[in-house]
Write an enzyme that holds these catalytic residues in place. Structure first.
Site, PDB file in Angstrom:
ATOM      1  N   VAL A 190      -1.504   5.795   2.472  1.00 45.78           N
ATOM      2  CA  VAL A 190      -2.760   5.042   2.483  1.00 45.78           C
ATOM      3  C   VAL A 190      -2.743   4.032   3.641  1.00 45.78           C
ATOM      4  O   VAL A 190      -1.780   3.299   3.826  1.00 45.78           O
ATOM      5  CB  VAL A 190      -2.968   4.304   1.148  1.00 45.78           C
ATOM      6  CG1 VAL A 190      -4.251   3.482   1.175  1.00 45.78           C
ATOM      7  CG2 VAL A 190      -2.991   5.305  -0.002  1.00 45.78           C
ATOM      8  N   LEU A 225       0.855  -1.173   0.000  1.00 49.40           N
ATOM      9  CA  LEU A 225       0.000   0.000   0.000  1.00 49.40           C
ATOM     10  C   LEU A 225       0.898   1.232   0.000  1.00 49.40           C
ATOM     11  O   LEU A 225       1.953   1.228   0.650  1.00 49.40           O
ATOM     12  CB  LEU A 225      -0.901   0.025   1.240  1.00 49.40           C
ATOM     13  CG  LEU A 225      -2.050  -0.988   1.316  1.00 49.40           C
ATOM     14  CD1 LEU A 225      -2.757  -0.880   2.664  1.00 49.40           C
ATOM     15  CD2 LEU A 225      -3.037  -0.797   0.176  1.00 49.40           C
ATOM     16  N   ASP A 226       0.487   2.279  -0.719  1.00 50.32           N
ATOM     17  CA  ASP A 226       1.257   3.525  -0.722  1.00 50.32           C
ATOM     18  C   ASP A 226       1.397   4.046   0.705  1.00 50.32           C
ATOM     19  O   ASP A 226       0.503   3.846   1.541  1.00 50.32           O
ATOM     20  CB  ASP A 226       0.557   4.591  -1.575  1.00 50.32           C
ATOM     21  CG  ASP A 226       0.625   4.287  -3.061  1.00 50.32           C
ATOM     22  OD1 ASP A 226       1.430   3.428  -3.461  1.00 50.32           O
ATOM     23  OD2 ASP A 226      -0.154   4.900  -3.816  1.00 50.32           O
ATOM     24  N   ARG A 227       2.476   4.734   0.964  1.00 47.82           N
ATOM     25  CA  ARG A 227       2.761   5.232   2.308  1.00 47.82           C
ATOM     26  C   ARG A 227       1.611   6.025   2.942  1.00 47.82           C
ATOM     27  O   ARG A 227       1.267   5.804   4.110  1.00 47.82           O
ATOM     28  CB  ARG A 227       4.043   6.080   2.282  1.00 47.82           C
ATOM     29  CG  ARG A 227       4.469   6.596   3.648  1.00 47.82           C
ATOM     30  CD  ARG A 227       5.824   7.267   3.557  1.00 47.82           C
ATOM     31  NE  ARG A 227       6.333   7.609   4.876  1.00 47.82           N
ATOM     32  CZ  ARG A 227       7.599   7.960   5.105  1.00 47.82           C
ATOM     33  NH1 ARG A 227       8.463   8.015   4.118  1.00 47.82           N
ATOM     34  NH2 ARG A 227       7.996   8.267   6.321  1.00 47.82           N
ATOM     35  N   HIS A 286      -0.815   4.800  -7.793  1.00 53.96           N
ATOM     36  CA  HIS A 286      -1.612   6.006  -7.517  1.00 53.96           C
ATOM     37  C   HIS A 286      -2.925   6.023  -8.290  1.00 53.96           C
ATOM     38  O   HIS A 286      -3.528   7.089  -8.461  1.00 53.96           O
ATOM     39  CB  HIS A 286      -0.820   7.273  -7.868  1.00 53.96           C
ATOM     40  CG  HIS A 286       0.417   7.468  -7.059  1.00 53.96           C
ATOM     41  ND1 HIS A 286       1.172   8.623  -7.126  1.00 53.96           N
ATOM     42  CD2 HIS A 286       1.059   6.663  -6.171  1.00 53.96           C
ATOM     43  CE1 HIS A 286       2.224   8.517  -6.334  1.00 53.96           C
ATOM     44  NE2 HIS A 286       2.167   7.323  -5.735  1.00 53.96           N
TER      45      HIS A 286
END
Length: 236
Positions: free
Chosen positions: A78, A74-76, A173
């Site tokens: 999120v 998961l993106d940082r 993204h």
């Protein structure tokens, strides 16, 4: 389209606010807080792999290096539910499920404006690695990849909308950029939207995860509770 049911678990909070939802000899399921990396980037920033390895090592008094397989990211900024493999066999089987799109991950988000109904966003996307941003177009262009997601509006209050998203493709993204391109940037998203002084983190969470247990071969679902902070608090 939407996963039903969830597994009731005793939630354990460990380092850096990470919450462990479930663990056995094969997998560990935890909630990643916003701001925590999925794995180390070489800096001193906290990351899920390191935190969970330390937790397992201490809890089970394990000598030497602890194995933990990262099968998803998961993106940082999120937050959300993640599954990690405790054995190489589990890692292989979970990775195969992900490749074959048999793992269902549903996102909860709050977007600006009044989003109505449900539907699908289909676009083309390209990432600028140097700037760590993506560009979304409505028509195909060399260097751009097709992307799509399905969305469902839940409720609108105070000019923002609570919604759910299920990804059809897993581009970098993607949710953030596609929603912004559609005129509904995610609240608190500085990269694709605008600053909101009332929102500390981006209002995007991978809140529901369904996968087949790598050994028991049963589908299990884990769900994170809705956060108490703004803008989530509008819909709690």
């Amino acid at each position: 389209m939407w996963a039903d049911g969830k597994m009731d678990c005793e939630v354990i909070t460990i380092a850096n606010g990470v919450k462990v939802l479930f663990e056995d000899n094969h997998v560990i399921v935890a909630i990643k807080p916003a701001g925590v990396l999925s794995q180390s980037d070489g800096s001193a920033s906290p990351d899920m792999l390191t935190i969970l390895k330390a937790y397992i090592k201490e809890k089970y008094n394990k000598p030497g290096e602890v194995y933990l397989g990262l099968v998803q990211r998961l993106d940082r900024p999120v937050s959300g539910v993640m599954v990690f493999a405790r054995t190489s066999k589990a890692a292989s089987r979970l990775s195969e499920q992900i490749r074959n799109r048999r793992v269902e991950k549903i996102y909860r988000l709050v977007v600006e404006g009044s989003l109505k109904g449900s539907g699908r966003l289909e676009n083309f996307i390209s990432k600028d690695e140097d700037r760590n941003t993506v560009t979304v177009l409505d028509s195909e262009k060399p260097g751009f990849k097709a992307c799509y997601l399905d969305y469902k509006a839940i409720s609108t209050k105070n000019g923002v909308t609570l919604a759910e998203v299920k990804l059809g493709t897993g581009r970098s993204h993607q949710i953030r950029a596609q929603m912004a391109h559609a005129g509904h940037p995610i609240v608190g998203d500085l990269k694709y939207g605008k600053k909101d002084a009332s929102c500390r983190d981006i209002a995007l969470e991978a809140y529901k995860l369904t996968f087949e247990h790598p050994v028991k071969r049963e589908n299990i679902t884990f769900e994170a509770p809705i956060p108490a902070s703004y803008p989530w608090s509008l819909f709690a």
